[in-house]
Scaffold this active site. Structure first.
Site, mmCIF file in Angstrom:
data_model
loop_
_atom_site.group_PDB
_atom_site.id
_atom_site.type_symbol
_atom_site.label_atom_id
_atom_site.label_comp_id
_atom_site.label_asym_id
_atom_site.label_seq_id
_atom_site.Cartn_x
_atom_site.Cartn_y
_atom_site.Cartn_z
ATOM 1 N N MET A 23 0.824 -1.306 0.055
ATOM 2 C CA MET A 23 0.008 -0.014 0.031
ATOM 3 C C MET A 23 0.897 1.257 -0.019
ATOM 4 S SD MET A 23 -3.193 -1.199 2.412
ATOM 5 C CE MET A 23 -4.030 0.540 2.493
ATOM 6 N N SER A 25 2.493 2.629 -2.549
ATOM 7 C CA SER A 25 3.547 2.597 -3.154
ATOM 8 C C SER A 25 3.295 3.148 -4.721
ATOM 9 C CB SER A 25 4.112 1.109 -3.183
ATOM 10 O OG SER A 25 3.237 0.434 -3.853
ATOM 11 N N THR A 28 -1.571 2.205 -8.090
ATOM 12 C CA THR A 28 -2.727 2.647 -9.029
ATOM 13 C C THR A 28 -2.448 3.931 -9.825
ATOM 14 O OG1 THR A 28 -4.231 2.016 -7.302
ATOM 15 C CG2 THR A 28 -5.322 3.508 -8.774
ATOM 16 N N GLU A 94 -6.842 -3.498 -8.005
ATOM 17 C CA GLU A 94 -6.936 -4.362 -6.647
ATOM 18 C C GLU A 94 -7.268 -5.819 -6.976
ATOM 19 O OE1 GLU A 94 -6.469 -2.928 -3.871
ATOM 20 O OE2 GLU A 94 -7.306 -1.057 -4.007
ATOM 21 N N CYS A 185 11.393 -3.062 9.680
ATOM 22 C CA CYS A 185 10.591 -2.331 10.664
ATOM 23 C C CYS A 185 9.314 -2.854 10.793
ATOM 24 C CB CYS A 185 10.385 -0.859 10.173
ATOM 25 S SG CYS A 185 11.896 0.113 10.126
HETATM 26 ZN ZN ZN Z 1 12.116 0.685 8.188
#
Ligand code: ZN
Length: 190
Positions: A23, A25, A28, A94, A185
């Site tokens: 998401m 990135s 679309t 999607e 992360c």
């Molecule tokens: Zn990171």
């Protein structure tokens, strides 16, 4: 933005392009960019998205940066076949919300000489490949992986971090419950 630059455009044949990423990135946005260019070239374009996705507006594909194009809402990949007879270029947004029949439908359309451009999430919030994207990536001639920026450390990010606890694979219309994270992360909330 990653440029789509095949060495030469195929002639007298169809093909499949996949734009895959997490998401935020720009998937679309990239899909819209390619479809706009096809329209400028006066190609007959059709755009589809699954009915599950009702955010922003019901009939448009809309990027997070609020660019949009009108699209046809469909319940199943088979409906894409029905509506695509006169289309030369077909956009599908999607794609991860469709079932695996989408792979056969896209192959059928590409075999008919059409250009298919598919955008979708390649992994779910746990980092697990999101069907039918792995299968579509395997049969595509052209693949673009869009990366976001990790909101924690600033590295390129390809994971969708869920910020709330839920075991549902999809939380529709809850984009504020997610953020982009890099491998280091990202974690699975529980
Ligand atoms: Zn990171």
């Amino acid at each position: 933005m990653i440029e789509f630059t095949p060495h030469s455009t195929p002639k007298n044949t169809g093909w499949i392009e996949v734009i895959a990423g997490c998401m935020f990135s720009g998937k679309t946005e990239e899909l819209i960019r390619r479809l706009r260019r096809a329209k400028i070239a006066r190609l007959n374009t059709k755009i589809f998205k699954p009915k599950i996705d009702n955010r922003y507006s019901s009939n448009d594909i809309v990027s997070h940066s609020e660019q949009s194009l009108p699209s046809i809402l469909v319940d199943s990949p088979q409906e894409i076949l029905l509506f695509s007879e006169d289309a030369q270029v077909i956009g599908i947004d999607e794609a991860q919300f469709f079932n695996n029949e989408l792979v056969e439908v896209c192959n059928t359309l590409a075999n008919q000489g059409k250009r298919i451009i598919i955008a979708g999430l390649d992994q779910d919030y746990r980092g697990i490949p999101f069907e039918p994207m792995p299968q579509l990536l395997a049969v595509a001639e052209y693949i673009t992986k869009t990366l976001a920026i990790c909101v924690v450390c600033g590295n390129p990010a390809d994971k969708t971090q869920r910020k709330i606890v839920s075991t549902e694979r999809v939380l529709v219309g809850a984009s504020d419950s997610y953020e982009a994270r890099c491998r280091k992360c990202h974690y699975i909330p529980e």
